[in-house]
Design an enzyme around this catalytic site. Sequence first.
Site, short mmCIF file in Angstrom:
data_model
loop_
_atom_site.label_atom_id
_atom_site.label_comp_id
_atom_site.label_asym_id
_atom_site.label_seq_id
_atom_site.Cartn_x
_atom_site.Cartn_y
_atom_site.Cartn_z
N LYS A 1 0.83 -1.21 0.00
CA LYS A 1 0.00 0.00 0.00
C LYS A 1 0.86 1.26 0.00
CE LYS A 1 -3.15 0.44 3.42
NZ LYS A 1 -3.40 1.72 4.10
N SER A 2 1.87 1.27 0.86
CA SER A 2 2.72 2.47 0.96
C SER A 2 3.39 2.77 -0.37
CB SER A 2 3.82 2.25 2.00
OG SER A 2 3.27 2.15 3.27
N ARG B 1 2.81 5.94 -3.19
CA ARG B 1 3.96 6.75 -3.60
C ARG B 1 4.20 6.67 -5.11
NH1 ARG B 1 4.43 5.52 1.69
NH2 ARG B 1 5.75 6.76 3.08
N SER C 1 7.75 8.66 12.39
CA SER C 1 6.63 8.53 11.45
C SER C 1 7.09 8.71 10.01
CB SER C 1 5.56 9.57 11.77
OG SER C 1 4.65 9.64 10.69
N GLN D 1 5.13 8.79 7.59
CA GLN D 1 4.18 9.68 6.92
C GLN D 1 4.62 11.14 7.07
OE1 GLN D 1 0.28 8.74 8.42
NE2 GLN D 1 0.24 6.77 7.38
N ASP E 1 2.18 -1.49 11.65
CA ASP E 1 0.84 -1.87 11.17
C ASP E 1 0.49 -3.32 11.49
OD1 ASP E 1 0.49 0.64 10.16
OD2 ASP E 1 1.13 0.12 8.14
N LYS F 1 -4.31 5.13 14.96
CA LYS F 1 -4.34 4.54 13.61
C LYS F 1 -5.80 4.55 13.13
CE LYS F 1 0.00 3.78 12.93
NZ LYS F 1 0.68 4.56 11.89
N ARG G 1 -6.13 1.03 18.14
CA ARG G 1 -5.89 -0.41 17.97
C ARG G 1 -5.61 -1.13 19.28
NH1 ARG G 1 -2.81 -0.27 12.06
NH2 ARG G 1 -4.79 -0.23 10.91
N ARG H 1 -7.32 -3.78 9.52
CA ARG H 1 -6.35 -4.71 10.10
C ARG H 1 -6.91 -5.44 11.32
NH1 ARG H 1 -2.37 -3.74 6.60
NH2 ARG H 1 -1.83 -1.57 6.15
C1 S3P Z 1 2.93 4.56 6.34
C2 S3P Z 1 3.54 4.83 7.54
C3 S3P Z 1 3.04 4.33 8.82
C4 S3P Z 1 2.00 3.24 8.65
C5 S3P Z 1 1.02 3.53 7.56
C6 S3P Z 1 1.72 3.71 6.24
C7 S3P Z 1 3.50 5.12 5.12
O1 S3P Z 1 2.45 5.38 9.52
O2 S3P Z 1 1.33 3.03 9.86
O3 S3P Z 1 0.09 2.49 7.43
O4 S3P Z 1 3.14 4.67 4.02
O5 S3P Z 1 4.33 6.02 5.22
P1 S3P Z 1 3.32 6.38 10.45
O6 S3P Z 1 4.41 6.82 9.60
O7 S3P Z 1 2.45 7.50 10.83
O8 S3P Z 1 3.75 5.54 11.59
#
Ligand code: S3P
Length: 743
Positions: free
Chosen positions: A329-330, A334, A474, A476, A623, A650, A654, A695
């Site tokens: 997914k990540s 991107r 993080s 993100q 995750d 999240k 969770r 999840r």
């Molecule tokens: C992700 C980073 C993670 C993860 C999320 C996807 C990403 O979050 O939990 O499902 O794609 O960069 P955090 O960076 O906030 O921990």
Amino acid sequence: MRVVKCSLIADKTVLIVGLGLIGGSIAKGLKKANPSQKLLATDANLASLDLAKDAKVISRSGTLEEMAGQADIVVLAVPPLMLPTIIQSLERHVKSETIVTDVASVKSHITDALKNTSQVFQGNFVPGHPIAGSEKSGFEAASSDLFEGRKVILTPSSQTKTDAVALINLLWRSLGAQVIGMSLQKHDEVLAATSHLPHALAFAIVDALSNQDGSDDIFRYAAGGFADFSRLASSNPVMWSDIFVANSVATEKVLEDYIENLMILKDAIKAKDKEALFELFSRSKETRDRFIAQYFTKEKKLIMNNKPITFHLAPGGKVAGTLRVPGDKSISHRSIIFGSIAEGVTHVSGFLEGEDALNTVAAFREMGVTITGPENGELTIYGVGKHGLKAPHEPLYMGNSGTAMRLLAGLLAAQDFDSQLTGDESLSGRPMNRVVLPLREMGANIEAQAEGTPPLKISGSPLTGCNYSMPMASAQVKSCLLLAGLYADGETSITEPAACRDHTERMLMGFAYPVSVGKDGVTSVNGDGLLTATNIDVPGDISSAAFFLVAASITPGAKLTLTHVGVNPTRIGVINLLKLMGAKLSLSNEKTVGGEPVADITVEYSQLHGIEIPESEIPLAIDEFPVLFVAAANAIGDTVLHGAQELRVKESDRIDAMARGLSTLGIVTEVYEDGIKITGGPTGGGVVDSHGDHRIAMAFSVAALCASEPITVLNCNNVATSFPGFVESAAKLGMLISAGEKP
Ligand code: S3P
């Protein structure tokens, strides 16, 4: 939908070839958006040309040969079978830089027509098809707002130049249309079913009735139903006979399927089988009502997934075989983001066709990027370059995805337009100040709600690089600031307190963008680089694989191989922790694909034992904790987690959601603000709520493998955000799972 005036189109001289309903509507629409637009036209019907000149829609008309050389853009709005001849003659008369498009409802025959043209002409030709029209024809029936809010499908090939695609995308945007992309073949299949078949049926029913005795009477007394159903039979016969000839293979196939269905209906009627008829009609009504509600109302995003999905799990079940889980997914998010702002054409394979990533695709389409697919995980992005995104006409909906919202916040803060980011109920409650505050330090003009939650309102502004030390590990936040940093003046440096996933850095390198990654946890970019398009092979998502890694680890007799899984060192916390708990896991076939390490993972049953989870592993398994808690419930002894406050913000809280569900199943837990203690023991059954968290839903499905009673998991709709096909995959491996609408 707002019609946008776009200077890139306004400056161009546009030649419309064929001034019928569609060509005429394009001409009228362009003129309405920009009264000084220079429009030329050619048509065999001189009366149409005169009408258009009298109405001051076009400034000049003439033969194709006379007009072609003066045009910057040519729109071919003629019946499909005329295209090959027109294309041949057009090529001889247009300037080498002229961009050409068409509007035909069939696309595959264009490939043949283009085969004999030069590479330059092919690169400048962008096949297109507006999904708009009317049973009326001719310039008189044309309307300036025919395309407002309607979809237009572009079917560029890999030879088509990105500039040409971007310009034709803009042309349709300026008429108020929404542009989507599709492969040529897929387009023709989809249209055969959704447009060509209904037209064939309308022509056929009118013809069939007119051949019956007393047909005058039939038509005289035909009420609204017949008029509605037969409306399409008033369409232009020249156009439609061309369409069926050009798309004969695909239309024949749908027609055959339809005839089979019709025979079933005939049999049911003959047998007076009321039940069968009722079932068929109810199914049809429900399907139609649902698609009208989803696709033809403004509130479509709010009513998606409106029927709650419940997972039913019988206790026991097996875990055996081989599986490739869907794409990461990540990395999928991107790939769209970077492909869109790159120069050139990016091909992506293995793309996750889950709702989250599809919302990201939709967001970039809304910002003027042409993306074809995804079809079987393949998509093609016609990059518009770092400064080529266009202002979205509406708020960008990020669904359930924190990643998409936070990453896009960084990108959008630096654009020269305003935007808004919204999400579903879960996302609307998630913290955004972690990106809003550092972005403001860079000069961004960005507002969250008072509670620091979405929607985000962004007024694009120039940014300045910054040095930012993240308070939490993080990826993100890091990625958001790196994206902003691509546009900022000077250097942007981000320090992470612990290693977190590095897909952004790896992908930037793949797009040949200079990025410095230090051993000290500092990542930096400068704002003066360009991204060069590349090909991306998305590995399987280790976060999805995790459910089956745990499933096999806790199920006596299990043995499973998961192929082509991403095993980036910043993501393998689940492997490290399961190994610490005594799991039997091994990696094989290790290689690097597009800068990301991948491997096959084989796992078999082994008795697990409880552990104290090292804090350094938390960001690497962030995750995977819901399913790791299920592993802990099946381990001997206690598993203790501290330092994981992030789990509370999240897609759900969770820690709370898992503790509640595990207690329902008879597992003893002790909850802390920053973690949980789980004491392994026998798993019972019961009804647990996933709280809409994908999840959590999948983790409790895994728990059923060792349960003594059935488990029902409520609110499982969002599983489709990250793992479409989860139920089918789990069942294929031997898990006793089914999905239904009733609790
Ligand atoms: C992700 C980073 C993670 C993860 C999320 C996807 C990403 O979050 O939990 O499902 O794609 O960069 P955090 O960076 O906030 O921990």
